[in-house]
Write a protein that holds these residues in place. Sequence first.
Motif, mmCIF file in Angstrom:
data_model
loop_
_atom_site.group_PDB
_atom_site.id
_atom_site.type_symbol
_atom_site.label_atom_id
_atom_site.label_comp_id
_atom_site.label_asym_id
_atom_site.label_seq_id
_atom_site.Cartn_x
_atom_site.Cartn_y
_atom_site.Cartn_z
ATOM 1 N N ILE A 249 0.875 -1.176 0.000
ATOM 2 C CA ILE A 249 0.000 0.000 0.000
ATOM 3 C C ILE A 249 0.914 1.229 0.000
ATOM 4 O O ILE A 249 1.767 1.360 0.875
ATOM 5 C CB ILE A 249 -0.943 -0.042 1.216
ATOM 6 N N ASP A 252 -1.103 6.603 2.942
ATOM 7 C CA ASP A 252 -2.185 6.415 3.911
ATOM 8 C C ASP A 252 -3.525 6.814 3.300
ATOM 9 O O ASP A 252 -3.588 7.768 2.519
ATOM 10 C CB ASP A 252 -1.957 7.299 5.150
ATOM 11 N N VAL A 255 -10.305 3.113 2.743
ATOM 12 C CA VAL A 255 -10.769 2.179 1.714
ATOM 13 C C VAL A 255 -12.125 2.620 1.155
ATOM 14 O O VAL A 255 -13.031 2.988 1.913
ATOM 15 C CB VAL A 255 -10.885 0.755 2.293
ATOM 16 N N VAL A 262 -4.808 -7.094 5.545
ATOM 17 C CA VAL A 262 -3.549 -6.398 5.299
ATOM 18 C C VAL A 262 -2.543 -6.708 6.401
ATOM 19 O O VAL A 262 -2.885 -6.697 7.587
ATOM 20 C CB VAL A 262 -3.794 -4.874 5.205
ATOM 21 N N GLU A 264 0.175 -5.605 8.615
ATOM 22 C CA GLU A 264 0.707 -4.322 9.099
ATOM 23 C C GLU A 264 1.884 -4.524 10.036
ATOM 24 O O GLU A 264 2.308 -3.605 10.732
ATOM 25 C CB GLU A 264 -0.411 -3.543 9.812
ATOM 26 N N LYS A 276 -9.685 -5.410 6.183
ATOM 27 C CA LYS A 276 -10.041 -4.066 5.716
ATOM 28 C C LYS A 276 -11.260 -4.154 4.822
ATOM 29 O O LYS A 276 -11.390 -5.086 4.015
ATOM 30 C CB LYS A 276 -8.888 -3.461 4.897
ATOM 31 N N VAL A 282 -6.146 2.595 5.882
ATOM 32 C CA VAL A 282 -4.979 1.808 5.484
ATOM 33 C C VAL A 282 -3.740 2.690 5.605
ATOM 34 O O VAL A 282 -3.824 3.910 5.503
ATOM 35 C CB VAL A 282 -5.089 1.259 4.042
ATOM 36 N N THR A 286 2.373 -0.878 4.333
ATOM 37 C CA THR A 286 1.867 -2.186 4.750
ATOM 38 C C THR A 286 1.579 -3.023 3.510
ATOM 39 O O THR A 286 1.510 -2.501 2.395
ATOM 40 C CB THR A 286 0.600 -2.056 5.612
ATOM 41 N N ASN A 288 -0.643 -5.604 1.260
ATOM 42 C CA ASN A 288 -1.981 -6.101 0.993
ATOM 43 C C ASN A 288 -1.974 -7.624 0.877
ATOM 44 O O ASN A 288 -1.029 -8.208 0.362
ATOM 45 C CB ASN A 288 -2.493 -5.464 -0.305
#
Length: 718
Positions: A249, A252, A255, A262, A264, A276, A282, A286, A288
Amino acid sequence: MSCASCAARVERALAKAPGVEKVNVNLATEKATVRFDPEKTGDEALQRAVERTGYGLVPWSETEKGGEERREEEVRGLKRRFILAAVLTAPMLIGMVLSFIPASEGSVLQSIVHFLHNPYLQLVLSFPVQFGMGWSFYVHAYRALRGGGANMDVLVVMGTTAAYGYSIWQMIAGGHHFYFEASATIITLILLGRYFEAKAKGRTSAAIQKLMSLNAKSARIERDGRELEVPVEEVRVGDVVVVRPGEKIPVDGTVLEGRSAVDESMLTGESLPVEKESGSPVTGATLNGNGALKFRADRVGTDTALAQIIQLVEDAQGSKAPIQKIADKVAAVFVPAVLAVAVITFFGWLIAGDGVKGLTSAVAVLVIACPCALGLATPTAIMVGTGRGAEAGILIKGGEHLENTHRVDAVVLDKTGTITHGKPVVTDLLAYGMSEAEALGLAASAEKGSEHPLGEAIVMRARETGGVADAESFEAEPGRGIRARVRDREVLLGTRALLELEGVSMEAEMLGTMTKLEAEGKTVMAMAVDGTPAALIAVADTVKETSAEAVKTLRSMAVGVVMMTGDNERTALAIGKKVGIEEVLAEVLPENKAAEVEKLKRSGKVVAMVGDGINDAPALATADVGMAIGTGTDVAIQAADITLMRGDLMAVPAAIRLSRATMRKIKQNLFWAFFYNTIGIPVAAFGLLNPVIAGGAMALSSVCVVLNSLSLRAVHLE
Ligand SMILES: Nc1ncnc2c1ncn2[C@@H]1O[C@H](COP(=O)(O)OP(=O)(O)OP(=O)(O)O)[C@@H](O)[C@H]1O
Ligand SMILES: [Cu+]
Ligand SMILES: [Mg+2]
């Protein structure tokens, strides 16, 4: 800068410049942080102030670009100079070693030793070492002297030049005391030490580099109905970003479409992937999982969570721990003091009738006295410690907090959101004089404007069954509950105390039910409508899986644990029992949380407060160390000294362990550095230390200190 006295001098020069309010110069990071009045001074004036002392200043913005290359270039240069110096010095050292082997008159060995000891050969070999590879010492020493001070280069230059000059004088005068190999060896060893040091210093910032490498390079955005790939710097706030399964990702955001889990862990240390869906936040960097996501970019560039973490860690690494003040004070007066000792040593021996001994002893004093290990002792440990913390999801805002944490002997834990998940759900609903549905409807409408997790739980429950109306008015009573007007009815929802304060009295049976539910560890709220008791709503919050273990671990580390909550005592005790906390402070109003921490502090405890909520912020600021749960509110994170990125409480003992380990390293380093100088100087002054060995020891000492700090990277925090 080469040693602590350099950093001290740059700091003093900046502090004296007009318009400067606060300044901190860090030897390990080679960074100066200055707070100044922009009306009175600026970059250029500060630059000139530093240059006058013989050092240089590069604006921060320019260091970002070339910092890493400059460092690598420095390491390469030192390596090259060391190898050349070593090659030239080797024959002289070999000659010295061979001369210890007994050789008969006229043997091959004897002629080799003779040849290697030839003063002309030694002059030719050592000349480039002294003035070629060692030239930078002269340059730095000259600059320092011109700036009106002295640093370790001055000591090295004075020591080796004295030895070298004396040898030349011996050649001219026909004497036979030559110290060419001594000065060349000292320079070679110091170059070796500097090389190791520069290399190791590069590794202390590994944590930052690791964080920076987490950044995505490019992003796929939707513009004018087309999908296109752009460099991550070009993503703007409001762009729609598309993330495919398995992709990083980039920035920031929130969604818009899609569902995915995800990972993190790189930012939070939390190993379980986070689900998510539309509306979830998000975070850039991080990873996906299996679903595709489409999200709106909310924060880009330096505003992203990752960028802020990097900034925070960088600032922390450059900050000073209070313990460093000792080293700074010593370093400031060190070089002049050593010069004085060297002069006294020389004349002392001269008066005693041994000028040669006086010279070598003074040289040994100058060389052994180098305070570079002293200057590196604290900052390298702070750098590695804060970096190690960042890797484990423990963000420490500054060296002083890292230092303070090791003394913590009492931890105060907030209940909701800290010990528990902070996501309560409604478990029981008992209506009196109206239907359950009606009671829930009124309660939820009243709570609609509340951001309290208890309110959210009620609204959530009501959404499952029916609509939630808007309240005509809403007012929160922090720590007690809420008051609202819904469909022309006066709703009061909260603690017993809230109802009592408003003159509403509950029947004994209702109070009994409340007590019973509370003993089960549930939080029970009472509702009154138009002045008569109407319902009881019980919610339960689950305890985090690791909370009990964290409490046990803290106990085993001789740290007391206290729970503090606004909730009632019975509920608190029931939760306390689940996690093993006996000491419970319950029904603490938000405005009193800080006072309770203060009370504990006055009883002689060093208190760490751990919390997540807005109502915890004053207590976090009051505590000796405030630790905010990273999943909590921004206000709490702002007020805290340490942010625990992963929600789980095992990070609390980990932070204390890290601090204890760091302080242990600092103390070892300082002891080593002080010990080595205080023993070394008198030994050298009394002529018991060969200048060459002094050079080796001094080069080793700073390498030892840096390596000792680096070993913190492997410290176990679990
Ligand atoms: N919005 C609300 N609706 C109903 N009751 C509330 C509300 N806010 C607070 N209360 C009542 O006041 C009590 C204390 O609230 P407070 O926010 O101080 O603590 P808490 O969130 O329960 O616990 P902690 O201090 O551990 O976070 C709650 O237990 C609840 O009974
Ligand atoms: Cu030194
Ligand atoms: Mg709370």
